[in-house]
Design an enzyme around this catalytic site. Structure first.
Site, PDB file in Angstrom:
ATOM      1  N   GLU A 251      -2.474  -5.889  -2.267  1.00 45.82           N
ATOM      2  CA  GLU A 251      -2.386  -7.034  -3.188  1.00 45.82           C
ATOM      3  C   GLU A 251      -1.762  -6.609  -4.510  1.00 45.82           C
ATOM      4  OE1 GLU A 251      -4.902  -8.404  -6.643  1.00 45.82           O
ATOM      5  OE2 GLU A 251      -6.202  -8.339  -4.884  1.00 45.82           O
ATOM      6  N   GLU A 322      -0.560   1.492  -9.534  1.00 44.50           N
ATOM      7  CA  GLU A 322      -1.646   0.600  -9.138  1.00 44.50           C
ATOM      8  C   GLU A 322      -2.865   1.376  -8.642  1.00 44.50           C
ATOM      9  OE1 GLU A 322      -1.558  -2.454 -10.064  1.00 44.50           O
ATOM     10  OE2 GLU A 322       0.406  -1.871 -10.831  1.00 44.50           O
TER      11      GLU A 322
END
Length: 1274
Positions: A251, A322
Site C-alpha cells: 500500500e 517506506e
C-alpha cells in the site's frame, strides 16, 4: 486524511446499533449498540447520556492540538467510524440531532438518530395480540398504499443498470390479492415480511470483462467533486506466515510511488490509502474540473488509481523509504490501547487468523523483504477481478463515466500468466455481496455503444477469480445447543492500564438484512437496547455507581466476517466486582421481564421520528459518506436503500411489532449473559478482563492489584443470582415550562428587543450577503441567528459564556471545570428529575452538551424543528439558566473523575510528555492542565457553583442559532425563553484572575525528557512556542496591527462597521493588513505550508518519523496563543526528528516560501471552507463572538470577507505572520517522551501539576479493534 462528516444518505439495512456513552467506541466494528456510560467525559450533556460528543467548536477547536493521542487511533477509523457512529440511531446518545454535515442515512439498525423525524405517536398502536395488519387504521398499512411509489433498483441478469419505479409483481400482488385493495388486509403478516426490501434507485453496478467490478452513485454534495476509491480485496489475513505486514508495505510503496497521483496535487485533489484485515483501499477526492483544466478530471483520477493498483513502480529507493516509515508507524501505533485491542481480538478469534494477523505486521519481517518478494505478493493479489472501483460524486452522465472506466481499466487484465493460485475457504456466512453481473453494455440501451467499449479481440485475459468469502476465515459460533464448554475468563494485566475493563463476547453469523422481516428484527433489537441503556443510566446515575461505564454492543463487522454482541464494563479497579454484578443483573432483569409497554411505544416512536427526518435530508449527504457506507454494506450483503425508501419500510414494519415479539428478541439477544453457565445457553466466544498491575488504595498508597479468573466467574454468577423486579413506568413531561408559567414570566419580565448600540437606535441588524441577523434582548443577552435550509428541519444553538478556566482564582483552581462537570453529572433542572429531563430530550430529539475551555463555558443544543423541537430546546436552555440544581453527589462524582484523570497521566507517554511541556511553557499555570489532587480537595460544592454561575450573567453571554426555521419562529422562541431570563448586569462577581504568562527565558526547562517504563519501545516529542492570538494581540500586550502600521485603518474600519453594517464596503481598503482577521487568515495559511514542509522533509526525505504535524492554538479572548509540533518516532531517531522539525520551523528565511506552496495552501483552506459552509455547525462557529464585548475585533466582515482574504494573501503577508512566531532558542520549548525498559518512576515524582492539557482523558481502552487498521499513508 479527510475525515468523514457524520453523514450518509443511503439506507443500508445493516444490523448495527450503538448507544454508547463515553468516547471509547468499538472503532473496528461496523456498529455498536452500547449501553450506558455513567461517568461521562467532560463534554457530556447536562441531560446526561442524551448528548452527543462535542463537535469542533469555533472558539475551542485549537485546544485539541494538545491531544497527545496521535498514536492511539487506527487509520481509516477516523473517517469510517464517524460515518458508522453517526449512522446509528442510538449512537452516543439516544436521539439527539447530529453534528452539522452529518449524514442522513438509514440502516435498519441505524436509522440516523441524530436527526429526528416526527410522525403521529404510536402509543395506541401496540396490541399484544396483533398478528395481521389493519389496512384501514394502522399507519403501516397506509405505508402499504404507497408501496408503488418506492423506487427499486432491479439488478437483473440481463440489465444490471436498469432502474424500476414500480414494485415487483410478487409484492404488488400475492396469490391474486393486491395490497392496494382494502381486502389486502387478508394478506398474512408472514407473507409480507418475506418480501424483499427495495434497492437504492440510483446505484449503478457493473463488471468489466477482465473481472473488475465497479459501483457508481451520482451525488451532488459537495458540488463539482467526486470520490473514487479502489478497493483491492487483500489484507493482512491473506498473508502467509513470513509475509506479516506485506499488504501494508505494498500500500505504501504503490501509493507514494505514483507520479500520476502526484500530478493531481495541484488540482485541489486529496488522496490517501489504508490497509485492513480484508482489504486495501486507495482513494482520491478530486474536483470534477478546474479553472486550469480543459475538461473532466475524472479520467486523470482513474488513471492515477490504475497506476497505483496495477502498474506500481517498486523502486528500491521507495521501498527503503517506506520501510523506514512503516517501522516508525509500528512503534507509533503500539499504544496501550492498541495492545488491549490486540488482546481482545486474540481471544475473540483464537481459532483463526483474525486473532493474530494484524495489518501493521511484524518488525523483524518488515526489515527483510526485498523488491522481488514485494512484487510477487502484488502479482498474486492485485488483479482486476480482485478489485472493486467505487465512484460517488457529482456525475451527470453515467454512460460517459462507464466509458471512462472501460478506457482506463479495460486493458488491466492483459498481463503475463502466473501460477499463483488463490486459496478459498467455503463459508456460509459473511459472504461479500455478489457483484457478478454481466458487462454493462446490455443495461443502458442506446445510451452506450458496445463497440466503443469492446476489448480488442487479440487481447487475451489471464482472468483470475477473487475470494468468494471475505474475510477468508472460519469462526467458532456462540449458538444455543452447541454445548461448548466456555473457556475461563482471560486476564490481560499491564502497568500502563489505569482502569479495570471487562468484555464478554458472543459471536454469531452475520444475518443479512434483505427482507421486511430482517428489518423488523433490527428495529426490535434497537428498542431492547435503548431500554437497557436508559435503565442503567437512570437507575444508577442518581447515586454513586460502582462502574464508570456499561455498554452492550451488537455489531456486524465486515472486517471480521461475523456479528458480535459485547458486554463491556469499565470501573475503578477497587469496584470491579460490584460493577460486573450490576451489569449482568440489569441484563438478566431485562431478559426475564422484558421491556414495558411505555418503553416500546417511546423508543419505537423515536425511531420513526428520526427516520422521517432522515428521509427529508436525502439531498444533503456528502459523497465520501455515501461511498464508505456502500462499501461496508456490500461487504456485509445488506440491502442498500435511500432514505425515503428506508423510512417507508421502517414505518411499514414498526406498526406490526408486538410486545411479546420484542421481548422474545430481547431474550435471544441477552441469553449468553443472562443464562451464563447454563447448558442450554450459548457459550461466550471469550471473556476478557484488562486490568492494571497497581492501584491506589485510600487515595494515596499504590499497591499490587491481584485478580483471578475464578473471582471474575464468581462475580458474574453473583450478579445473576441477585433478586430482580420488573421496571416501573416513568412519567415524561410534555413541557418544562407550561403555557401559564410562560405567560406569567412574560408579564413579570416584559421581554423585548432593544437597540444594538446607543447611536443607531436599530433593534435589528440584517446582513443580506450572509443572511445573518443580530438582536439584543432587554435583559442584555445578544443573539445571532441565521436561517439555513441546507439541513432540512434541523437546528443548532450555542450559548457562549465568556470566562472559562482563565477566571479561576488561585484559591480555587479547577473550580470551573469541576463545576461544569457537576452540572453535567446532576442533570436536574427546576422540579424535574434527571430521568424526566432525559426522557424529555428523547421525546423531542434534543442533544445537549455542556463544556468548558480556557476562555469560555459553552452549552450546545441540536434539535429538530418538528413537533416544537426548537421550543423544547429553548425551554431546556431557560431552565438551565434559571433553575439549575446543584447536587452534592454529582459534585463528588465530578471530583473523582478529575482525580482519576490525574492518576492516569503517568501511564500515558503522550499525556505525560504534553503535561511536562505545557507546565514548563506556561510557568506552571494549573488553569491549562488538569486540577491537582490538592486543588480538588480544596473545592466545595458552593465554590464550584459560584465559579460557574458568576459567569452566567446576561451581559456576559451570547446565543447563536442556525437552522431551518422562519423569522417568526426563532424570534418567538428568543423572546419567550431567553427574554424571560432574569437580567443580571450588576450581580456578576468581579474576578481579578492571575495574568497568563509564558515562563521567562532562558530556562533550564526549555528542553525536557520523560521516561516511561514499558515492555515495548516507543517515542514521541512535542515542540511549542508563543504565538499571537487570532486578533493580533500578544502575551506581552502588544497590538501587532501597530507593528505593521495599519492600526488606524483597522480602527476606522471597525467604527464604520458598528455604525452602519455596510459602510465598510463603501471604502476601498489599501491592504488586507487592515482587516481584523488578517492574522487569523495568514496564520492558517502558514500552518498549511509548515505542515507540508514537515511531511516532505522529516517524514519523506529523512525518514525520521511516520507522523508529524504543526498546529496553532489561537485564542479569541485571551491575548496569547501558541504553536505545537507533535512528532512520533523511535527512541533511536526521536532526537534527530526533533532537530529536523526545528530546522524546518526556523528555515523559512533561508528557504523562502514560493507561490506554488501558497497556492496549494489557499486551495486546501478554501475547499474546506466551501464544503463546511453548507453545514449548520460551521455557521454556528462563524457566528461565535459577533456581539461579544470580550472579542471586540470580530464583526460581520470576518465572515463575509473570508474567501477574498484567502485569495488576496501574498507571500509577504505570510512572512508577516511567520515573524510573530517565537521560534528562537530562548522561546522554544520541547519535551521528548521515551517508553521502554527505562525506569519510569520519575514521571510520577516530577508531577508537580497533575493532569494533562486538552486531551481525551484517561487511558481507558473500551471496545475492540479501534487501533488495528494501519494509519493513513499520508
Amino acid at each position: 486524511m479527510a475525515t468523514a462528516s457524520a453523514s450518509a444518505s443511503m439506507v443500508a439495512v445493516i444490523p448495527q446499533v450503538r448507544i454508547s456513552k463515553i468516547g471509547g467506541g468499538d472503532r473496528g466494528v461496523k456498529s455498536r449498540i452500547s449501553v450506558v456510560d455513567v461517568k461521562r467525559c467532560q463534554n457530556n450533556a447536562i441531560t446526561g447520556k442524551l448528548c452527543a460528543p462535542r463537535t469542533s467548536l469555533g472558539f475551542s477547536a485549537s485546544r485539541r492540538s494538545w491531544n497527545g493521542k496521535k498514536g492511539s487511533l487506527r487509520t481509516h477509523s477516523m473517517k469510517n467510524d464517524m460515518l458508522r457512529n453517526q449512522a446509528l440511531l442510538f449512537s452516543d446518545r439516544l436521539f439527539p440531532a447530529c453534528p452539522a454535515g452529518s449524514f442522513k442515512q438509514m440502516c435498519c439498525y441505524n436509522i440516523r438518530r441524530q436527526r429526528g423525524s416526527f410522525v403521529e405517536p404510536l402509543t395506541t398502536k401496540y396490541s399484544t395480540n396483533r398478528t395481521t395488519m389493519d389496512v384501514l387504521n394502522n399507519k403501516s398499512d397506509r405505508m402499504f398504499a404507497k408501496h408503488h411509489n418506492v423506487h427499486c433498483a432491479a439488478v437483473g441478469p440481463d440489465e444490471p443498470h436498469a432502474v424500476s419505479t414500480t414494485w415487483p409483481d410478487a409484492t404488488l400482488e400475492k396469490q391474486g390479492v393486491s395490497i392496494l385493495d382494502p381486502e389486502g388486509r387478508s394478506i398474512e403478516l408472514e407473507d409480507f415480511m418475506s418480501y424483499e426490501l427495495p434497492s437504492h434507485p440510483k446505484l449503478y453496478r457493473g463488471q468489466l470483462e477482465n473481472g473488475l467490478r465497479y459501483i457508481i452513485l451520482p451525488n451532488k454534495v459537495p458540488p463539482n467533486r467526486v470520490e473514487a476509491h479502489m478497493e483491492v480485496h487483500v489484507g493482512s489475513v491473506d498473508e502467509e506466515e513470513d509475509e506479516q505486514g506485506i499488504a501494508h508495505m505494498i500500500e505504501h510503496v504503490a501509493f507514494l510511488g505514483s507520479k500520476k497521483r502526484e500530478q493531481l496535487l495541484g488540482t485541489g485533489a486529496r488522496s490517501n490509502a489504508y490497509t485492513d484485515f480484508h482489504h486495501t483501499v486507495f482513494h482520491i477526492h478530486s474536483p470534477t474540473s478546474t479553472k486550469d483544466s480543459d475538461g473532466d478530471l475524472l479520467p486523470l483520477v482513474l488513471d492515477a488509481l490504475n497506476e497505483i493498483t496495477f502498474n506500481p513502480k517498486f523502486l528500491p529507493s521507495r521501498v527503503e523509504k517506506e520501510r523506514r516509515a512503516i517501522l516508525s508507524e509500528l512503534q507509533m501505533m503500539n499504544t496501550i490501547e492498541y495492545r488491549v485491542d490486540c488482546q481482545l481480538l486474540r481471544h475473540l478469534h483464537s481459532e483463526n487468523k483474525l486473532g493474530s494477523r494484524f495489518p501493521i505486521g511484524l518488525e523483524e519481517q518488515i526489515k527483510k523483504w526485498d523488491v522481488d518478494i514485494i512484487r510477487e505478493f502484488h502479482e498474486r493479489w492485485y488483479f482486476p477481478a480482485n478489485c472493486t472501483l467505487y465512484i460517488v460524486g457529482d456525475i451527470t452522465d453515467i454512460s460517459s463515466t462507464i466509458y471512462q472506466i472501460q478506457a482506463v481499466f479495460g486493458q488491466a487484465g492483459l498481463q503475463r500468466e502466473t501460477n499463483a493460485s488463490l486459496p478459498t475457504e467455503p463459508n456460509a456466512f459473511g459472504a461479500i455481496a455478489n457483484f457478478l453481473v454481466p458487462k454493462f453494455s446490455v443495461g443502458l440501451g442506446a445510451s452506450l455503444s458496445q463497440d466503443k467499449l469492446a476489448i480488442p479481440d487479440q487481447a487475451k485475459f489471464t482472468k483470475k477469480e477473487r475470494h468468494a468469502i471475505r474475510p477468508p476465515v472460519s469462526h467458532n459460533w456462540s449458538l444455543p445447543g452447541i454445548n461448548k464448554v466456555a473457556d475461563p475468563p482471560r486476564i490481560f494485566q499491564h502497568e500502563l492500564l489505569q482502569h479495570f475493563s471487562f468484555n464478554m463476547f458472543c459471536k454469531i453469523p452475520v444475518k443479512k438484512v434483505t427482507t421486511y422481516s430482517d428489518l423488523r428484527n433490527v428495529l426490535m433489537k434497537r428498542i431492547v437496547l435503548s431500554a437497557l441503556h436508559f435503565r442503567i443510566n437512570t437507575r444508577y446515575k442518581t447515586s454513586n455507581p460502582p462502574f464508570t461505564s456499561i455498554e452492550l454492543d451488537h455489531s456486524d463487522s465486515d472486517r471480521e466476517g461475523c456479528a458480535v454482541t459485547t458486554l463491556t464494563v469499565t470501573a475503578e479497579p477497587q469496584n470491579w466486582d460490584s460493577a460486573i454484578k450490576v451489569a449482568v443483573h440489569e441484563v438478566r432483569r431485562l431478559k426475564e421481564f422484558g421491556v414495558t409497554k411505555g418503553e416500546l411505544a417511546r423508543y419505537c416512536e423515536a425511531v420513526l421520528k428520526d427516520s422521517e427526518h432522515i428521509a427529508a435530508m436525502i439531498d444533503n449527504v456528502p459523497s465520501v459518506d455515501l461511498l464508505t457506507f456502500v462499501m461496508e454494506n456490500d461487504a456485509l450483503g445488506h440491502k442498500v436503500m435511500d432514505q425515503q425508501q428506508g423510512h417507508e419500510c421502517m414505518v411499514a414494519v414498526a406498526g406490526t411489532i408486538t410486545l411479546e415479539e420484542v421481548n422474545s428478541i430481547s431474550a435471544e439477544l441477552l441469553e449468553f449473559i443472562a443464562d451464563f453457565g447454563k447448558p442450554s445457553a450459548p457459550s461466550p466466544a471469550a471473556v476478557v478482563a484488562c486490568v492494571p498491575k497497581k492501584v491506589h488504595i485510600d487515595g494515596e498508597v499504590e499497591t499490587k492489584f491481584e485478580i483471578s479468573s475464578d473471582e471474575i466467574s464468581a462475580a458474574i454468577r453473583a450478579g445473576l443470582e441477585a433478586p430482580i423486579e420488573a421496571e416501573p413506568e416513568l412519567e415524561v413531561p410534555k413541557d418544562l415550562i407550561t403555557t401559564p408559567q410562560l405567560q406569567e414570566l412574560r408579564l413579570r419580565r416584559k421581554p423585548s428587543f432593544v437597540p444594538l448600540d446607543p447611536d443607531s437606535g436599530s433593534t435589528k441588524r440584517y446582513d443580506k450577503e450572509t443572511g445573518i441577523t443580530q438582536r439584543r434582548l432587554s435583559n442584555g443577552i445578544p443573539v445571532n441567528y441565521k436561517i439555513s435550509h441546507t439541513e432540512n428541519q434541523t437546528g443548532v444553538m450555542r450559548l457562549i459564556v465568556s470566562g472559562g478556566r482563565a477566571m479561576e482564582s488561585s484559591e480555587a483552581r479547577g473550580a470551573v471545570v469541576v463545576g461544569v462537570r457537576t452540572l453535567s453529572e446532576g442533570g436536574r433542572v427546576g422540579n424535574f428529575s434527571r430521568e424526566q429531563v432525559e426522557l424529555f430530550c428523547v421525546n423531542h430529539l434534543i442533544n445537549c452538551s455542556l463544556d468548558s475551555t480556557e476562555e469560555f463555558i459553552c452549552m450546545e443544543f441540536r434539535f429538530t424543528m418538528r413537533d416544537n423541537g426548537m421550543r423544547a430546546a429553548f425551554q431546556l436552555l431557560h431552565m438551565v439558566l434559571e433553575g439549575s440544581v446543584w447536587l452534592d453527589d454529582a459534585f463528588e462524582r465530578a471530583r473523582q473523575v478529575y482525580l482519576s484523570y490525574y492518576r492516569s497521566i503517568p501511564k500515558s507517554l503522550e499525556r505525560s510528555t504534553v503535561h511536562r511541556l505545557v507546565t514548563a511553557m506556561l510557568n506552571g499555570d494549573e488553569r491549562f492542565v488538569e486540577p491537582t489532587p490538592e486543588s480538588l480537595q480544596n473545592l466545595t460544592l458552593q465554590s464550584v457553583k459560584d465559579a460557574v454561575m458568576s459567569q452566567f450573567t446576561a451581559s456576559n453571554m451570547e446565543v447563536s442559532v442556525v437552522g431551518d426555521f422562519s423569522d417568526a419562529e426563532i424570534e418567538s422562541c428568543i423572546l419567550d425563553y431567553l427574554g424571560t431570563v432574569k437580567a443580571t448586569y450588576n450581580s456578576v462577581k468581579e474576578y481579578n484572575p492571575c495574568p497568563i504568562t509564558f515562563r521567562p527565558s532562558p530556562s533550564d526547562l526549555q528542553f525536557q525528557q520523560v521516561l516511561l517504563k514499558d515492555t515495548d519501545e516507543r517515542a514521541c516529542a512535542y515542540i511549542a512556542g508563543p504565538a499571537p492570538n487570532r486578533w493580533g494581540f500578544t502575551v506581552e500586550g502588544h497590538d501587532l496591527f501597530e507593528s505593521i502600521n495599519t492600526l488606524s485603518e483597522l480602527e476606522q474600519r471597525l467604527e464604520l462597521s458598528k455604525s452602519d453594517n455596510n459602510a465598510g464596503e463603501k471604502k476601498q481598503w489599501t491592504s488586507i493588513r487592515s482587516h481584523p482577521l488578517f492574522f487569523g487568515i495568514t496564520m492558517g495559511l502558514l500552518a498549511e505550508i509548515i505542515n507540508s514542509r514537515l511531511f516532505t522533509t522529516v517524514r519523506d526525505s529523512l525518514g525520521l518519523t511516520y507522523d508529524v504535524s504543526f498546529e496553532l492554538s489561537l485564542f479569541d479572548r485571551l491575548k496569547l496563543g501558541w504553536y505545537v509540533i507533535s512528532v512520533t518516532s523511535t527512541p533511536a531517531k526521536v532526537f534527530k526528528a526533533v532537530d529536523a522539525c526545528k530546522n524546518v520551523l526556523r528555515g523559512f528565511h533561508s528557504n523562502k516560501v514560493v507561490e506554488r506552496e501558497l497556492d496549494r495552501a489557499k486551495r486546501t483552506l478554501l475547499m474546506r471552507h466551501e464544503a463546511d459552509v453548507k453545514t449548520n455547525a460551521y455557521w454556528l462557529g462563524l457566528l461565535a463572538h459577533l456581539e461579544a464585548d470580550s472579542v471586540p475585533r470580530k464583526d460581520i466582515s470576518c465572515i463575509k470577507d473570508m474567501t477574498s482574504l484567502y485569495e488576496a494573501a501574498t507571500i509577504e503577508d505570510i512572512y508577516l505572520a511567520y515573524d510573530q512566531l517565537k521560534v528562537d532558542e530562548n522561546h522554544l520549548y520541547s519535551c521528548i517522551g521515551i517508553a521502554g525498559a527505562q525506569t519510569g518512576e520519575e514521571i510520577t515524582d516530577a508531577l508537580e501539576d497533575e493532569g494533562s492539557f486538552g486531551v481525551e482523558h484517561g487511558v481507558l481502552p473500551v471496545g475492540r479493534g479501534r487501533t488495528l487498521t494501519t494509519r493513513p499513508t499520508t
